[in-house]
Design a protein around this motif. Sequence first.
Motif, PDB file in Angstrom:
ATOM      1  N   ASP A 245     -72.113 -12.356  -0.136  1.00  0.00           N
ATOM      2  CA  ASP A 245     -71.394 -13.086   0.905  1.00  0.00           C
ATOM      3  C   ASP A 245     -70.935 -12.049   1.937  1.00  0.00           C
ATOM      4  O   ASP A 245     -69.869 -11.443   1.782  1.00  0.00           O
ATOM      5  N   PRO A 246     -71.752 -11.817   2.978  1.00  0.00           N
ATOM      6  CA  PRO A 246     -71.404 -10.787   3.965  1.00  0.00           C
ATOM      7  C   PRO A 246     -70.062 -11.012   4.643  1.00  0.00           C
ATOM      8  O   PRO A 246     -69.376 -10.054   4.978  1.00  0.00           O
ATOM      9  N   GLU A 247     -69.684 -12.268   4.836  1.00  0.00           N
ATOM     10  CA  GLU A 247     -68.405 -12.559   5.491  1.00  0.00           C
ATOM     11  C   GLU A 247     -67.221 -12.090   4.647  1.00  0.00           C
ATOM     12  O   GLU A 247     -66.167 -11.754   5.183  1.00  0.00           O
ATOM     13  N   ARG A 248     -67.379 -12.086   3.334  1.00  0.00           N
ATOM     14  CA  ARG A 248     -66.317 -11.630   2.429  1.00  0.00           C
ATOM     15  C   ARG A 248     -66.493 -10.168   2.029  1.00  0.00           C
ATOM     16  O   ARG A 248     -65.730  -9.661   1.213  1.00  0.00           O
ATOM     17  N   ASN A 249     -67.541  -9.500   2.577  1.00  0.00           N
ATOM     18  CA  ASN A 249     -67.814  -8.112   2.227  1.00  0.00           C
ATOM     19  C   ASN A 249     -68.018  -7.974   0.713  1.00  0.00           C
ATOM     20  O   ASN A 249     -67.531  -7.047   0.086  1.00  0.00           O
ATOM     21  N   LEU A 250     -68.763  -8.912   0.130  1.00  0.00           N
ATOM     22  CA  LEU A 250     -68.921  -8.982  -1.321  1.00  0.00           C
ATOM     23  C   LEU A 250     -70.387  -9.096  -1.708  1.00  0.00           C
ATOM     24  O   LEU A 250     -71.121  -9.933  -1.171  1.00  0.00           O
ATOM     25  N   VAL A 251     -70.793  -8.242  -2.630  1.00  0.00           N
ATOM     26  CA  VAL A 251     -72.130  -8.299  -3.215  1.00  0.00           C
ATOM     27  C   VAL A 251     -71.964  -8.279  -4.732  1.00  0.00           C
ATOM     28  O   VAL A 251     -71.212  -7.461  -5.273  1.00  0.00           O
ATOM     29  N   ILE A 252     -72.654  -9.180  -5.401  1.00  0.00           N
ATOM     30  CA  ILE A 252     -72.656  -9.211  -6.859  1.00  0.00           C
ATOM     31  C   ILE A 252     -74.080  -8.921  -7.324  1.00  0.00           C
ATOM     32  O   ILE A 252     -75.019  -9.635  -6.952  1.00  0.00           O
TER      33      ILE A 252
ATOM     34  N   THR B 257     -77.797 -11.992   0.507  1.00  0.00           N
ATOM     35  CA  THR B 257     -78.541 -12.082  -0.754  1.00  0.00           C
ATOM     36  C   THR B 257     -80.003 -11.726  -0.520  1.00  0.00           C
ATOM     37  O   THR B 257     -80.602 -10.979  -1.304  1.00  0.00           O
ATOM     38  N   GLY B 258     -80.568 -12.229   0.550  1.00  0.00           N
ATOM     39  CA  GLY B 258     -81.969 -11.936   0.868  1.00  0.00           C
ATOM     40  C   GLY B 258     -82.223 -10.444   1.064  1.00  0.00           C
ATOM     41  O   GLY B 258     -83.232  -9.916   0.591  1.00  0.00           O
ATOM     42  N   GLN B 259     -81.322  -9.763   1.752  1.00  0.00           N
ATOM     43  CA  GLN B 259     -81.471  -8.314   1.942  1.00  0.00           C
ATOM     44  C   GLN B 259     -81.421  -7.578   0.604  1.00  0.00           C
ATOM     45  O   GLN B 259     -82.172  -6.629   0.391  1.00  0.00           O
ATOM     46  N   CYS B 260     -80.531  -8.015  -0.267  1.00  0.00           N
ATOM     47  CA  CYS B 260     -80.420  -7.385  -1.585  1.00  0.00           C
ATOM     48  C   CYS B 260     -81.693  -7.594  -2.396  1.00  0.00           C
ATOM     49  O   CYS B 260     -82.222  -6.645  -3.011  1.00  0.00           O
ATOM     50  N   LEU B 261     -82.193  -8.819  -2.421  1.00  0.00           N
ATOM     51  CA  LEU B 261     -83.419  -9.115  -3.163  1.00  0.00           C
ATOM     52  C   LEU B 261     -84.601  -8.336  -2.598  1.00  0.00           C
ATOM     53  O   LEU B 261     -85.413  -7.788  -3.361  1.00  0.00           O
ATOM     54  N   ASP B 262     -84.707  -8.264  -1.272  1.00  0.00           N
ATOM     55  CA  ASP B 262     -85.796  -7.505  -0.648  1.00  0.00           C
ATOM     56  C   ASP B 262     -85.711  -6.027  -1.013  1.00  0.00           C
ATOM     57  O   ASP B 262     -86.731  -5.398  -1.324  1.00  0.00           O
ATOM     58  N   ALA B 263     -84.506  -5.454  -0.963  1.00  0.00           N
ATOM     59  CA  ALA B 263     -84.331  -4.038  -1.324  1.00  0.00           C
ATOM     60  C   ALA B 263     -84.751  -3.800  -2.773  1.00  0.00           C
ATOM     61  O   ALA B 263     -85.411  -2.806  -3.084  1.00  0.00           O
ATOM     62  N   ALA B 264     -84.369  -4.718  -3.661  1.00  0.00           N
ATOM     63  CA  ALA B 264     -84.723  -4.570  -5.075  1.00  0.00           C
ATOM     64  C   ALA B 264     -86.228  -4.695  -5.278  1.00  0.00           C
ATOM     65  O   ALA B 264     -86.821  -3.943  -6.064  1.00  0.00           O
ATOM     66  N   ARG B 265     -86.860  -5.626  -4.599  1.00  0.00           N
ATOM     67  CA  ARG B 265     -88.313  -5.797  -4.758  1.00  0.00           C
ATOM     68  C   ARG B 265     -89.060  -4.558  -4.282  1.00  0.00           C
ATOM     69  O   ARG B 265     -90.056  -4.158  -4.888  1.00  0.00           O
ATOM     70  N   ARG B 266     -88.591  -3.923  -3.209  1.00  0.00           N
ATOM     71  CA  ARG B 266     -89.209  -2.669  -2.754  1.00  0.00           C
ATOM     72  C   ARG B 266     -88.951  -1.544  -3.760  1.00  0.00           C
ATOM     73  O   ARG B 266     -89.851  -0.790  -4.125  1.00  0.00           O
ATOM     74  N   PHE B 267     -87.685  -1.419  -4.191  1.00  0.00           N
ATOM     75  CA  PHE B 267     -87.269  -0.339  -5.082  1.00  0.00           C
ATOM     76  C   PHE B 267     -88.013  -0.407  -6.423  1.00  0.00           C
ATOM     77  O   PHE B 267     -88.410   0.618  -6.973  1.00  0.00           O
TER      78      PHE B 267
ATOM     79  N   ASP C 272     -84.666 -14.776  -8.201  1.00  0.00           N
ATOM     80  CA  ASP C 272     -83.796 -15.436  -7.238  1.00  0.00           C
ATOM     81  C   ASP C 272     -82.582 -16.061  -7.903  1.00  0.00           C
ATOM     82  O   ASP C 272     -81.570 -16.294  -7.249  1.00  0.00           O
ATOM     83  N   LYS C 273     -82.688 -16.345  -9.198  1.00  0.00           N
ATOM     84  CA  LYS C 273     -81.597 -16.974  -9.944  1.00  0.00           C
ATOM     85  C   LYS C 273     -80.866 -15.932 -10.786  1.00  0.00           C
ATOM     86  O   LYS C 273     -81.466 -14.942 -11.207  1.00  0.00           O
ATOM     87  N   PRO C 274     -79.586 -16.154 -11.079  1.00  0.00           N
ATOM     88  CA  PRO C 274     -78.875 -15.237 -11.974  1.00  0.00           C
ATOM     89  C   PRO C 274     -79.590 -15.159 -13.333  1.00  0.00           C
ATOM     90  O   PRO C 274     -79.959 -16.191 -13.896  1.00  0.00           O
ATOM     91  N   PRO C 275     -79.810 -13.953 -13.848  1.00  0.00           N
ATOM     92  CA  PRO C 275     -80.542 -13.808 -15.103  1.00  0.00           C
ATOM     93  C   PRO C 275     -79.698 -14.212 -16.316  1.00  0.00           C
ATOM     94  O   PRO C 275     -78.475 -14.194 -16.264  1.00  0.00           O
ATOM     95  N   GLN C 276     -80.399 -14.550 -17.375  1.00  0.00           N
ATOM     96  CA  GLN C 276     -79.761 -14.924 -18.634  1.00  0.00           C
ATOM     97  C   GLN C 276     -80.291 -14.017 -19.744  1.00  0.00           C
ATOM     98  O   GLN C 276     -81.450 -13.598 -19.711  1.00  0.00           O
ATOM     99  N   THR C 277     -79.468 -13.731 -20.717  1.00  0.00           N
ATOM    100  CA  THR C 277     -79.882 -12.828 -21.792  1.00  0.00           C
ATOM    101  C   THR C 277     -81.100 -13.338 -22.551  1.00  0.00           C
ATOM    102  O   THR C 277     -81.934 -12.545 -22.983  1.00  0.00           O
TER     103      THR C 277
END
Length: 184
Positions: free
Chosen positions: A138-145, A96-106, A117-122
Motif C-alpha cells: 500500500d504505497p499510500e501507507r508506506n507499507l509493504v508486506i 504490489t505489482g512492482q514488488c512481484l515484478d522485482a521478485a520475478r526478475r530476482f 499473486d496470492k499469499p502463500p500457504q504452508t
Amino acid sequence: APLLADKLIEPGNIVIDVKTGISGAGRGGDSKFGYAESNENLVPYGLLRHTHMPEIARTIEQLSGGSAAGLVFTPHLVPMTRGILATIYCRGRASTGQCLDAARRFYAGRAFVRVTDKPPQTKWATGSNLAFVSYAADPERNLVIAMGVVDNLGKGAAGQAVQNANLICGLPETAGLDGLPVWP
C-alpha cells in the motif's frame, strides 16, 4: 531480498514475524517442543537475540547498502509438524505489482522459487524443496508486506544440503529434489 536489491523498501525498519512448525524450532532434551506442550498453543521464542538475527542483518545490509539497525525477528512455534510462514513488514512506497515484478526478475531461473499473486500457504510447500513468495503493498501507507513459505524439512537443511551437493558434484541442481509436493 528482491525489494532490498531494487531499493523498493527501507532497510532500517524491517519486522519479521515467523510461524514455524514444531520441527522448525530444533530438537533437544527440552520438553517444551513435545506434543503435549505444543498442541493448542502458540509460543514466541528466541526473542530479541535469535540465532539467525546476525545473518539476517548481514544480508539486509549487503543487499541494500544500508543499516539493518531496526530489524525485529520473532519466530513463533505453532502446533503443526512442519512448515514455516514468514510475514515481513517493511516501509516502502512500491506497489504490489512492482514488488512481484522485482521478485520475478530476482528469482528468474531459480528452480525452487515460486512467486505467486496470492499469499502463500504452508501446505503448498509440504514435502518439497519449493519456496513460495508473494507481496502486498500500500504505497499510500508506506507499507509493504512480504510473505514466504517453505517446508523446513524439505527446503530446510536437508534440501539445502542436497542442492549444494548437486552443485559441487556437477549434477543438475534439481537432482533428487524436483518431486511433487505432498498436498493435500
